[in-house]
Design an enzyme around this catalytic site. Structure first.
Site, PDB file in Angstrom:
ATOM      1  N   ALA A  76       0.810  -1.209   0.000  1.00 19.38           N
ATOM      2  CA  ALA A  76       0.000   0.000   0.000  1.00 19.38           C
ATOM      3  C   ALA A  76       0.851   1.269   0.000  1.00 19.38           C
ATOM      4  CB  ALA A  76      -0.944  -0.006   1.201  1.00 19.38           C
ATOM      5  N   THR A  77       2.006   1.219   0.625  1.00 21.72           N
ATOM      6  CA  THR A  77       2.866   2.410   0.609  1.00 21.72           C
ATOM      7  C   THR A  77       3.221   2.762  -0.830  1.00 21.72           C
ATOM      8  OG1 THR A  77       3.780   2.052   2.812  1.00 21.72           O
ATOM      9  CG2 THR A  77       5.129   3.311   1.290  1.00 21.72           C
TER      10      THR A  77
ATOM     11  N   ASN B  16      -6.181   3.879  10.218  1.00 19.89           N
ATOM     12  CA  ASN B  16      -5.430   2.770  10.792  1.00 19.89           C
ATOM     13  C   ASN B  16      -5.362   2.801  12.309  1.00 19.89           C
ATOM     14  OD1 ASN B  16      -3.890   5.096   9.862  1.00 19.89           O
ATOM     15  ND2 ASN B  16      -2.121   4.104  10.788  1.00 19.89           N
TER      16      ASN B  16
ATOM     17  N   GLN C 244      -6.866  -0.411   5.078  1.00 18.33           N
ATOM     18  CA  GLN C 244      -7.549  -0.922   6.272  1.00 18.33           C
ATOM     19  C   GLN C 244      -9.018  -1.241   6.001  1.00 18.33           C
ATOM     20  OE1 GLN C 244      -6.076  -1.559   9.094  1.00 18.33           O
ATOM     21  NE2 GLN C 244      -4.156  -0.411   8.992  1.00 18.33           N
TER      22      GLN C 244
ATOM     23  N   SER D  35      -3.698  -3.324   0.326  1.00 18.06           N
ATOM     24  CA  SER D  35      -2.541  -3.977   0.937  1.00 18.06           C
ATOM     25  C   SER D  35      -2.829  -5.457   1.154  1.00 18.06           C
ATOM     26  CB  SER D  35      -2.244  -3.296   2.281  1.00 18.06           C
ATOM     27  OG  SER D  35      -1.409  -4.119   3.062  1.00 18.06           O
ATOM     28  N   GLY D  36      -1.858  -6.303   0.937  1.00 18.29           N
ATOM     29  CA  GLY D  36      -2.040  -7.738   1.155  1.00 18.29           C
ATOM     30  C   GLY D  36      -2.077  -8.115   2.626  1.00 18.29           C
ATOM     31  N   HIS D  37      -1.124  -7.557   3.380  1.00 20.61           N
ATOM     32  CA  HIS D  37      -0.945  -8.078   4.744  1.00 20.61           C
ATOM     33  C   HIS D  37      -1.927  -7.498   5.751  1.00 20.61           C
ATOM     34  CE1 HIS D  37       1.252  -4.799   6.968  1.00 20.61           C
ATOM     35  NE2 HIS D  37       1.428  -4.385   5.746  1.00 20.61           N
TER      36      HIS D  37
ATOM     37  N   THR E 134       9.525  -7.824 -12.119  1.00 24.25           N
ATOM     38  CA  THR E 134       8.940  -9.157 -12.193  1.00 24.25           C
ATOM     39  C   THR E 134       7.866  -9.297 -11.126  1.00 24.25           C
ATOM     40  OG1 THR E 134      11.025 -10.069 -12.948  1.00 24.25           O
ATOM     41  CG2 THR E 134       9.440 -11.622 -12.020  1.00 24.25           C
TER      42      THR E 134
ATOM     43  N   CYS F  28       3.615   2.303  13.147  1.00 24.23           N
ATOM     44  CA  CYS F  28       4.594   2.626  12.110  1.00 24.23           C
ATOM     45  C   CYS F  28       5.627   3.612  12.596  1.00 24.23           C
ATOM     46  CB  CYS F  28       3.914   3.167  10.871  1.00 24.23           C
ATOM     47  SG  CYS F  28       3.175   1.860   9.929  1.00 24.23           S
TER      48      CYS F  28
END
Lengths: 412, 130, 373
Positions: free
Chosen positions: A82-83, A162, A190, A210-212, A250, A336
């Protein structure tokens, strides 16, 4: 391969920090595993079957991501997180349209990477309006409407905060942006998978994912980029021209597959999960309130994702509380920037006073949180808050009826 | 960021928590720090007729290092004369607890607290002798 | 896919090493945000620190000099922008992630083996007073040709220039000592050495400038914002540790090339006059377009590449071979065979057999030659 087993071992603390990161869903890991082992090809190697398999995995994931937000798969670009998505969205449009429009609107409670990007663009000559938020953490739509001009290229407002979990009125914001001809970017790291999102209904032009944060892997994210009407971007990372030229490099096939699977699970389970988490959160809140006085909930409780609580435990310093509740993994302030000891800028923006900001904890609930864990957490919190209040000179003063504000404190 | 065993012991089993009568003539009270900065320490000493510190109590709003620093100081000052107690340096506290660099200010605050308590006691004593 | 598949395309992507996968699965299951203060956060941080030491050791850097990125492309982009030099000199055979990052860079030509023309570099450096950044890859992705990095650094230093080296294809295949070479920036990619895709690193010599455009949390000592890809980084670390010292395939390439030349004496090996990576050979099959070769070999269960496979799958003529002065018709018949950590002698034998069969079936026919021309 015995990769997929239970999430929490007994010696591990109770994880209540779901806004910092979420544990991987075992089903996500399971979906990823083949792409680590026998389907390991480079998704860009179109000349052999290893490459095709990888490409298939990536494209299926793209569809899964798109479906969750009501987009077309061609509008989804994979990034490293996401960043990067936030950087790409804001810098990318600002740079591309800078000859016509040079104004950006955002809010003071955005994630640090959005604020820093905006500050960087200010140095480059863009004008940035940082909107305040109301005491409940939500944007005042009239203030927003007044701020957006015909020079505004993009309005960047996060979907869900967040730290305090509040949900911004996305559809209304999207409508204002569309009326004024400005692009609407939302940092939905979020929000995705936690609340229903629809890029069409909400007039969202750019969305960071974001994935995580959604039980997927770290190191992967996505950016939704609207095609009709088309949003154009100057890429941040150039090279092989992957991802329609928006993002070279990649593609990490297993990570893309993981993000896709996480989105599909979220789409299926969002409703049930929301209900379950709302119950757990209410249980926690009731448990704490029944045994502790002087608790303040930061941020609107109604317009909020169910998995978040942000509470000020008055007269108890947050870090010492965290040190005590060592069987609970929670955050004080924003994780963060946790190394810095300054109080959270988000809480400050809500008008929370510094002394109260120092007493706040962010508690994040999620897919693997159990009722038992909530009860244990309540017990631990009550025990340690009580102990630390016994130790607190401020608590003592408050009990004696001394107004802490009447004392002249020497700042140090 | 790992904390030392001594620090954790003082945080988990703080010595001498509590309050002494701040209006008593033989009690000196130091209140330092500020809520907005995230640390407030209240440190009190009770000085016996022989000039030795016979009791010390503290209450601290602050992180674990601040709590441990104040707890340690109450242990150190007991049985000392106020002149001796005044020589306690923040560096001694920081060293004893192996404070990480970002927590050195906690030891500074503890030194300030003991100095403030001594100053309060001396002011009371001076008033009494007038 | 049948288990009998032979994968000889490591320069595109190397299969994940089992030990790297184990480390990743463990990290994926453990979770934690490395920026969090609680113990799960600290455990994630410890994984990153361990990987940082392992990756640093691979290229003789200090752990503090490693900045983890999302891959080689980002590392290259970061170095070229972050060095802060407006004047940039690059070789003609660099990867697109270098060439496109600095579209107005001065291009240093290469000789027929793909090796940088040092005299031309020296002239270019001397042509302006402005301090430059020189970017030259360690080893070429298509031919495996090694660049004289030590010499390049010597010339660059004399002219006050900084040096970036894209070592994506070299790391783990040949020994690299960043400080011995004297480069300021070194790009690495995990998935080329048996780590996962989606992670890489830029090694930045202590004291070398590095500014970043990417804004956010202060991760990677404020040099690269964004929650760290913990599992990916852990996998990278383990792969780096296993790759240390390079590949144990001494003499394999010579055997392979000898056999292929025996089959087709008019085949040409590109970059043969230069020192090359042991794992790469780029060879033409006269008269047979590379695409045809790749498809036919794939049907025999052998994975190899034509031209620059990295260019997002688009089959375009190899820029490297063009820069080396190879005729377009010949370049179009070039096949890249690249070995890696799991390659075995029998893989090479399978390839030789399939290549022979293809050459006999297609390559010799005059008609196909005419088509290729």
């Amino acid at each position: 391969m015995n990769a997929v087993t239970q999430i929490r071992r007994n010696d591990q603390p109770i994880y209540l920090d779901y806004q910092a990161t979420t544990p991987m869903d075992p089903r996500v890991l399971e979906a990823m595993m083949p792409y680590f082992t026998h389907k390991f090809g480079n998704a860009h190697s179109r000349s052999h079957s290893y490459g095709w398999e990888a490409e298939e995995g990536v494209e299926k994931a793209r569809v899964q991501v798109a479906k969750l937000i009501g987009a077309d798969e061609k509008e989804v670009i994979f990034t490293s997180g996401a960043t990067e998505s936030n950087n790409l969205a804001i810098k990318g449009v600002a740079e591309f349209y800078k000859d016509r429009r040079n104004h950006i609107v955002t809010t003071v409670t955005e994630h640090k990477c959005v604020l820093d990007t905006c500050r960087h663009l200010e140095q480059q000559g863009f004008e940035v309006t940082y909107l305040p938020v109301q005491q409940n953490g939500l944007v005042d739509l009239d203030v927003l409407r007044a701020a957006v001009t015909d020079k505004t290229v993009v309005v960047s407002i996060m979907a869900v905060n967040n730290e305090i979990g509040v949900i911004q009125p996305l559809a209304e914001i999207g409508k204002i942006c569309r009326e004024k001809g400005a692009f609407f970017h939302t940092d939905a790291a979020q929000a995705v998978g936690k609340i229903p999102l629809d890029v069409e209904a909400m007039n969202i032009d750019l969305m960071s994912i974001s994935g995580h944060k959604i039980y997927g892997p770290k190191g992967i994210g996505a950016l939704y980029v609207r095609r009709k009407p088309r949003v154009r971007l100057v890429p941040l990372i150039v090279g092989g021209g992957q991802e329609r030229g928006f993002r070279s490099g990649t593609l990490p096939t297993p990570l893309c597959v993981g993000l896709g699977e996480a989105c599909e699970i979220a789409a299926k389970e969002m409703d049930a999960e929301s209900r379950r988490l709302t119950k757990l959160r209410d249980r926690m809140l009731k448990g704490l309130q029944s045994k502790l006085s002087d608790l303040i909930i930061n941020g609107d409780l109604d317009h909020r994702i169910p998995g978040n609580l942000n509470i000020s435990f008055a007269y108890v310093e947050g870090e010492s509380l965290m040190m005590g509740i060592k069987n609970l993994s929670v955050s004080s302030g924003s994780a963060c920037t946790s190394a810095s000891l300054e109080p959270s800028y988000v809480l400050r923006a809500l008008g929370v006073e510094e002394e109260m900001a120092h007493t706040s904890l962010r508690i994040g609930l999620g897919r693997f949180t159990t009722e038992h864990e909530i009860d244990t957490a309540v017990d631990e919190l009550v025990r340690h808050v009580t102990k630390l209040r016994e130790m607190s000179p401020l608590w003592e003063m408050a009990q004696e009826g001394i107004d802490i504000k009447s004392i002249e404190w020497a700042a140090h | 960021m790992a904390y030392s065993e001594k620090l954790i012991d003082h945080y988990e089993n703080p010595r001498n928590i509590g309050s002494l009568d701040k209006n008593s003539e033989d009690v000196g009270t130091g209140l330092v720090g500020a809520p907005a900065c995230g640390d407030v320490m209240k440190l009190q000493i009770k000085v016996g007729p022989d000039g030795l510190i016979e009791d010390a109590k503290f209450k601290t709003f602050g992180c674990g290092s601040a709590i441990a620093s104040s707890s340690l100081v109450t242990e150190w000052v007991k049985g000392k004369t106020i002149d001796e107690a005044e020589t306690i340096k923040n560096t001694d506290i920081a060293k004893h607890l192996a404070l990480p660099p970002v927590k050195i200010h906690c030891s500074v605050l503890a030194e300030d607290a003991i100095k403030a308590a001594i100053a309060d006691y001396r002011a009371k004593a001076a008033q009494k002798s007038e | 896919m049948s288990t009998a598949s032979v994968y000889l395309d490591h320069n595109a992507s190397s299969p994940l090493r089992p030990a790297a996968l184990d480390a990743m699965v463990e990290a994926l299951r453990s979770g934690g945000n490395p920026s969090s203060v609680h113990r799960m956060g600290r455990a994630a941080r410890a994984r990153i620190d361990a990987a940082r030491r392992q990756v640093a050791a691979l290229v003789g850097a200090l752990p503090a000099e490693i900045v983890f990125t999302s891959g080689g492309t980002e590392a290259n982009n970061l170095a070229l922008a972050g060095a802060g030099r407006r004047r940039v000199l690059v070789s003609a055979v660099e990867h697109d992630s270098v060439l496109k990052a600095v579209p107005d860079a001065e291009i240093i030509p290469v000789d027929r083996d793909g090796v940088v023309d040092l005299a031309a570099l020296e002239r270019s450096l001397a042509a302006s007073e402005e301090a430059a950044l020189v970017s030259v890859m360690f080893a070429n992705n298509e031919t495996g040709a090694l660049q004289p990095i030590g010499e390049i650094v010597r010339l660059a230093r004399a002219a006050g220039a900084l040096v970036h080296c894209d070592a994506v294809q070299g790391a783990g295949r040949a020994p690299i000592e960043m400080h011995g070479l004297g480069v300021d920036y070194l790009s690495l990619s995990a998935h080329k050495l048996g780590g996962p895709a989606g992670v890489g690193a830029l090694a930045v010599r202590a004291g070398a400038p590095l500014s970043t455009d990417r804004r956010g949390g202060g991760q990677e000592s404020s040099r690269r914002a964004g929650t760290e890809n913990v599992a990916g980084i852990a996998g990278f670390g383990v792969a780096a540790k296993e790759a240390y010292g390079g590949l144990a395939i001494d003499g394999w390439r010579a055997g392979l090339e000898g056999a292929l030349l025996n089959i087709a004496p008019d085949a040409r090996i590109f970059g043969a006059g230069a020192p090359r990576l042991d794992n790469t050979t780029c060879i033409s099959m006269p008269g047979v377009r590379a695409e045809t070769q790749v498809m036919a070999l794939d049907l025999s269960g052998i994975c190899v590449s034509a031209g620059a496979a990295c260019s997002s799958g688009k089959v375009t003529r190899s820029a490297t071979l063009t820069a080396m002065g190879v005729d377009a018709a010949v370049a179009d018949t070039a096949l890249r065979i690249s070995l890696g950590w799991n390659s075995a002698q029998q893989d090479i034998e399978r390839l030789i057999a399939a290549w022979r069969e293809l050459y006999i079936r297609v390559g010799r026919s005059d008609m196909s030659r005419a088509r290729a021309a």
